[in-house]
Design an enzyme around this catalytic site. Sequence first.
Site, PDB file in Angstrom:
ATOM      1  N   LEU A  88      -0.462   9.834  -2.140  1.00 57.12           N
ATOM      2  CA  LEU A  88       0.919   9.359  -2.069  1.00 57.12           C
ATOM      3  C   LEU A  88       1.503   9.522  -0.665  1.00 57.12           C
ATOM      4  O   LEU A  88       2.684   9.779  -0.507  1.00 57.12           O
ATOM      5  CB  LEU A  88       1.777  10.117  -3.084  1.00 57.12           C
ATOM      6  N   CYS A  89       0.672   9.374   0.351  1.00 60.96           N
ATOM      7  CA  CYS A  89       1.118   9.619   1.718  1.00 60.96           C
ATOM      8  C   CYS A  89       1.033   8.373   2.579  1.00 60.96           C
ATOM      9  O   CYS A  89       0.950   8.467   3.798  1.00 60.96           O
ATOM     10  CB  CYS A  89       0.268  10.717   2.344  1.00 60.96           C
ATOM     11  N   GLY A  90       1.026   7.234   1.983  1.00 59.61           N
ATOM     12  CA  GLY A  90       0.907   6.014   2.780  1.00 59.61           C
ATOM     13  C   GLY A  90      -0.430   5.973   3.478  1.00 59.61           C
ATOM     14  O   GLY A  90      -1.463   6.235   2.888  1.00 59.61           O
TER      15      GLY A  90
END
Length: 147
Positions: A88-90
């Site tokens: 979920l950190c790009g």
Amino acid sequence: MANLKEIRIRLNSVKSTRQITSAMKMVSAAKLRKAQDSILQLRPFFVKLHDIVKRVNSGIDEGHENIFGQSTDAGRILLVVITSNRGLCGAFNSNIVKRTIQSIHEHYPEAYRNGKLDIIAIGKKGADLLKAKNYSVLATYHQLSRN
């Protein structure tokens, strides 16, 4: 052309998604703040350890062999790659892995070809991405953030 009911359903869907995203941001901000506080609490230990090493280094006579300041040519390279455990950190994880691979080929091509390059991955995503690209990962640590 969409009728009024479909537009209302779509608006509600967008609002719901916005609320979920907002909640996820708040949770990640709280986790980041907790991690930053943990790192700040480690600072006094680092300062003390640095002071101890400086004292040991300064106490060694010139005639003795100083292993702390010695440069060795063992021929082995160890890279420590730190990524997140979740995706979920790009592009954070993929950029770190991309930069790691770039560094390997720019700075350590000989060690990589001769099998003298070791990688330790902190974070599940980095280990998975490096293994998928056929790089040998010596060890993986993905439980550190829980401790």
